[in-house]
Structure formats: C-alpha cells, structure tokens
Write an enzyme that holds these catalytic residues in place. Sequence first.
Site, PDB file in Angstrom:
ATOM      1  N   GLU A  39      12.343 -22.794  54.170  1.00 43.07           N
ATOM      2  CA  GLU A  39      12.281 -21.336  54.072  1.00 43.07           C
ATOM      3  C   GLU A  39      11.775 -20.874  52.712  1.00 43.07           C
ATOM      4  O   GLU A  39      10.997 -19.921  52.636  1.00 43.07           O
ATOM      5  CB  GLU A  39      13.660 -20.719  54.340  1.00 43.07           C
ATOM      6  CG  GLU A  39      14.092 -20.765  55.808  1.00 43.07           C
ATOM      7  CD  GLU A  39      14.485 -22.152  56.273  1.00 43.07           C
ATOM      8  OE1 GLU A  39      14.746 -23.017  55.410  1.00 43.07           O
ATOM      9  OE2 GLU A  39      14.540 -22.375  57.497  1.00 43.07           O
ATOM     10  N   HIS A  89      23.955 -18.704  63.870  1.00 47.47           N
ATOM     11  CA  HIS A  89      22.914 -18.075  64.681  1.00 47.47           C
ATOM     12  C   HIS A  89      23.266 -16.627  64.961  1.00 47.47           C
ATOM     13  O   HIS A  89      22.780 -16.052  65.912  1.00 47.47           O
ATOM     14  CB  HIS A  89      22.730 -18.840  66.012  1.00 47.47           C
ATOM     15  CG  HIS A  89      22.294 -20.244  65.839  1.00 47.47           C
ATOM     16  ND1 HIS A  89      23.159 -21.265  65.555  1.00 47.47           N
ATOM     17  CD2 HIS A  89      21.061 -20.802  65.863  1.00 47.47           C
ATOM     18  CE1 HIS A  89      22.491 -22.394  65.428  1.00 47.47           C
ATOM     19  NE2 HIS A  89      21.218 -22.149  65.603  1.00 47.47           N
TER      20      HIS A  89
END
Lengths: 448, 292
Positions: free
Chosen positions: B37, B104
């Site tokens: 990321e 999530h």
Amino acid sequence: MGLLPLLLRGAPKRFLRASGSYRSLYESNSRRRRHGTDAAAADQAVNSRADHRPDDQMLDFPGAKAAFTSRMEFISPNAAEAVPCFRILDDLGRALDGSDIPEVDSSLAVKMYHTMVRLQTFDSIFYEAQRQGRISFYLTNIGEEALNVASAAALTKDDVVFPQYREHGVLMWRGFTLDEFANQCFSNEAGHGKGRQMPIHYGSEKLNYFTISSPIATQLPHAVGAAYGLKMDRKNACAVTYFGDGGSSEGDFHAACNFAAVLEAPVLFVCRNNGYAISTPACEQYKGDGIVVRGRGYGMTSIRVDGNDALAVFKAVSAARKLAVEQSKPVLIEAMTYRVGHHSTSDDSTKYRSGEEIAHWRSVRDPVLRFRRWLESNAWWSVEDEKELRGAARKEVISAMNQAEKKNKPPLSELFTDVYDTLPRNLLEQEATLRDTVSKNPPSLAPH
Amino acid sequence: RAYVFGEDVKFGGVFRCTSGLADAFGTHRVFNTPLCEQGLVGFGIGLAAMGNRAIAEIQFADYIFPAFDQATAKFRYRSGNAFNCGGLTVRSPYGAVGHGGHYHSQSPEAFFCHVPGLKVVIPRNPSQAKGLLLASIRDPNPVIFFEPKWLYRLSVDEVPEGDYMLPLSNAEVIREGTDITLVAWGAQLAVMQQACAEAEKEGISCELIDLRTLIPWDKELVEASVNKTGKLIVSHEAPVTGGFGAEIAATIAERCFLRLEAPIARVCGLDTPFPLVFEPFYMPTANKVSTA
C-alpha cells in the site's frame, strides 16, 4: 479412453511456457490431467517425470522457473567476495591502468570542478551562519561533492530528480543560483517554498528538482510513479532518486524497487552510502553486502561505484541513464562515499566517531581535491585558478547571504495558501481570526 | 492521462469495480501493482506530480494504514505550489459488511480528516458515487474516496449515463424536517432513514443530512439546519471516541450554542476493534438512533 486425451485441446498456458524438451511432456500430461478422473493416466504422468534424473527436471510453479536439485544447499548470507567497486581514478586523481576515461572535455570538467568548489564554499559559510544564529538550521554535503555534481552532470535537464536532502550539488549544477539557495535558507519572501520548511529544503520546478522533505525515502516511490509517467508519455528522460544507506532500510525503498522492476519504470536509484545515518554506522544498518546486492533480489540491474571518483560516477550514471531510458528499466547505483560533516547543525559527530577518522576523510580522501588533481594533470587547472575561484566563490556566497538576510519574510497570507489549490472556508475563517488576534496584539507578532 | 492501479485491479478487482477497464484501456493504463500500500500510494503521488490522473485503489480501507505516511498531503504546501499531486485519488471500500471482522470492516475516515490538504469524500449510493467520484478525480487536490462496501451489492439506483459531477464540500439535505437534525454519511444513511421513518410515526419530524465530503466539510449547511431544529445527532460506524462526529459536535456546539435545546448526541461504533460475531451489537443501529 486412450483416444480422448488426444482429442482434448487447449492445455493450460502455464504448462506451455515450460522450456525446452519438457514442453511436449507437459502438454501431454496436461491433456491427461484435464480428463481429471483417470488415475492411471495420472500415475503414468508421474512415472514419466520420475524417469528423468532429478537434476534435469524443471520447476514449473508460477512463482519461479528453476531447475530441480536433489542437493539441499542453503545459499550463504554473503557471497565469497563483496561486489567490486568501480573506479577510474586512484585516490590521488591518477587514472588507473586499463581505465576507460569517459568523454569529459576540459570545459565540462572545469564546470564540474567550479560547482564542487562553490558547493563546498556555500556549505562552509552557511554552516557558520547557523552557528552564529543567522539561520535556524543547516546541513552540509561535505565529502559528497563529487557524487552530487558528477551524477548531475551525467543527466539531462529533462530528467526529473527526487532528492533526499544531501544533494544540493545536483541542484547547483542544474542552475539554482546562490541567491535562490540563500533565500530558502533565510525563509524570506523570495525563497522557494514560501518560508514554510526548514532551511535546505530546496526545490525547483523549472530545474525538475522536486522539493526536499525531511521524511526518509518517501521520495522513492514518487520517483517510480514519475518515471512510469515519463515512459507512458514517451519522453527521452528518466527519474533519478537519491537516498542514503539509512534510507535503504525504509519500507519505501523496498516498495519502490519492487514497483520499478515490475512496472518497468525508467528510474535510477542512487544510494549515497556514506557510512552513517546520523550516528548509526552502516554495520548497524544492514547485514548484507550493502545495497547493491539487493538489486538482484528485485530483478534490477545494479552497480557499485566509488562515489568519491567523479569520473567513475559520471560514467556509471551516464550508462545507467541510457539503459533506463532506452529499455524502460530501473537501475540501482550504490555510490560508496563518506559523510565528512556532521549529520546537520543539530549533530556533533565526534560523539560517535573519532576525530582522526573524520580528518582522514576530510583531507586525504577529499573527492574535490582528487578531481582537482586529475584536472591539473591534464593542465586544465592551476594554482592561480584555484586561488581565484576560491576567492570569487567566497565573495559571491557572502553577498548572497547578506542580500537574503535583508529581505522580508513572506506575508501572513502564505501560511494559508497552497494547503489546497484554493482556500476552503475553514481556512478563510482561520485566517480572519488570526489577523484579528494579531491586530490586537503587540507588533512582535506582526506580519504584513 | 488517467491511470487506474492497485492490487488485483486488472482482472476487475475483488469487488468488480474495475471490470472491463483493462480491456478497454490497455494494461499500461489499468494494471496490478505488487502488494504494497505504501508503494502504490507513493507511486500514485509521483504519477500525479507529473500531471497525470492517478486513481489508486486500496483493496480494503483496513489496509490503508501503511500508506498513511505517503498520504499526508503536504506536497503542494511544502513546495510553495511549485509542485502538487492533486491528480491523485485513492479509492477504498470501507465499512461494515456483515461478516468482515476486524480487517474488512473498518471506517478509518477520521484519521484522514486530520490531514490538512486532503479531501475525504464518501458517497451514499451509486448515482452519488458516480458524480462524487468524477468530481474527486478532477479536483486539483488529493482525495480519499471511501466506498461503502455494504452497498456494492445492495444498493440499486438509477444512474444517469452521461458525464456529471457533484460538488465537493457540499452536504445535502436528503430528508427535510423541523424537530431534529441528523448527520451521517455513506451506508449509515440507510440506517438513519429507517430511524427517521420510525420517529415520524411518533410525530418527530427529522431532517437528515448527508455530509458527502468530510473535509473540508459543509459547516454552513449543518449550522443552518441546527438553527432550524435546535437538536443534532451525528452517527457513524467508526468508534465514537475521536471519530469525525466529535469534530461536527464541537463545531456545532460552538456555532449554535445558544440555539441548542439538547446536548448533541453521537450514535456511533463502540471503542473496540470491529468484532465479528458481535457486529450487530457494535453497530450504530436504527434502534440506537431512535433511542437517542
């Protein structure tokens, strides 16, 4: 049953990629496998693989294509010898036997030398200025002048530079004036960055030198993105990014190298391995053979070069640039050098290294003197030239400093601009409130 | 000069958001990045700094944290406007999905709302998403665009086919009322609508506002509404302490103090990591909002 495998077409592509004589073996195996339920066929496939000696077999995992081996052999942490270091001149500035001197004519060489001297002079005077309280902070390039200037000289003005913070020589080479350097250091209204950052955080849009920022190695992935953009725009240019031995430990180094190799970005990663990250010596920064060996880990071309040899740096960077631009590939250059100065004006390096060590590198191993000797050996430089240059440089730097010191600080409005492209309402309100506070308070707070 | 990239973006993405793009525009414009990321946002900054539109995707907002250092948005300011990375847009699915657990389901918007120079935009449905995303991509500032993953499959909407943009930093009143103001964003608005409907049955007229852009946020619209109603509830999935609701509450308390008839309430997630089996209890449900 026997005919059905032959009728099946379309072996999965990954099997077809296996090299050499195993291709047909794989194709027939895969056709049998797609049948799925035939255990006899599967056995036959396994047996036919086993017929071959283990060392001949190829690995067909998506993650790697390699030969099998039946010998369990760990790869040792370091090769028998360290990666050799490319140099052209010896420590006394004499060309080594068998060297291939790059095309550096007298005017280029003299220009390089001028820049190195100007950089040294600027560093010395501005360091003192900080000590005298005239600027708040300063950071020198001492010991790395050749690396700065020679690498810059090997690039074109269209190549975009993403510096760390010890590459002022690159900017100086490109044409940043002494006034521009001084203005930024004095945080005045003419300075790059509108006085927002500490001294030495230079940048220049017209010189394609992205603004310096303090966090380590954050510029590395930026350089990769920029290089990708250059490639897509089909520009005859690459991105070049600099960082230190310390910076190579950051996650952004790993991220950038991997991205550059995978995405095929024309970027040069120039590591200034100067032996120290503030007080942390290289032996406490990594256990491998420096930074150059990591290149192979990423599938990237790499080289180790004597960063204090201006000619070697010039040659290596020129070649790397050519490779990067022509093949859209990244190159890692580990330039070995030594940080002669303290990390910055906030550091006293005698606390963690000996005075003798510093003195040795400052004198005997001075890259500027080494290059000067080479110039003199070509009769391109003389003692008179030296005296004249040193005197002129000193005058120019002092003049720039005095001019910069006199200029006004930037207006208060610049506190609020450029956070966004235009001022949002919250900042308009905050500016109004601040101006109101300031107007009611003593002039010591007064902006204009 | 636009690029779309991120993990698994090429085949269409784990939520199919980028389906068909690689075929349409080629794999040099729509491509996978390695799994990193901080690398992909940093890469996006570099691309944007060269004048391109870099549309990065972080697969789940839960994984955005390694990129936080790259996302601190000082590029324009520190260079005195010599450089900028305004062409960067970071899209990421956020929020509860029913079974997401710790990693999530998170709503990290508050962290980013504390970064001067960034814009944070959150749409509540597909037609809003299209207009706001186009506006975000074209906005000359880096934008983090959080997409409520709960709504990817659930939300059905009439989306106009042409090119259109919705203004950033403009909140929207999506239900008019006179007794109380409710502010939320993203998937939480559906919950709020439910609560408003319940409240209506008891004679309470609710004014519901979708903030849409969290920073810089539309203080004027919320202030005007609270000046009308005298009461405010802010609701978000993210944990209540330090959540963006606190910023709204503090600002409105400052601006509407003399008009407020009751303390400002926040109905938010609990101060825990996002739990799996306890999700229904963690969430700021319509019941909790109604009670407030």
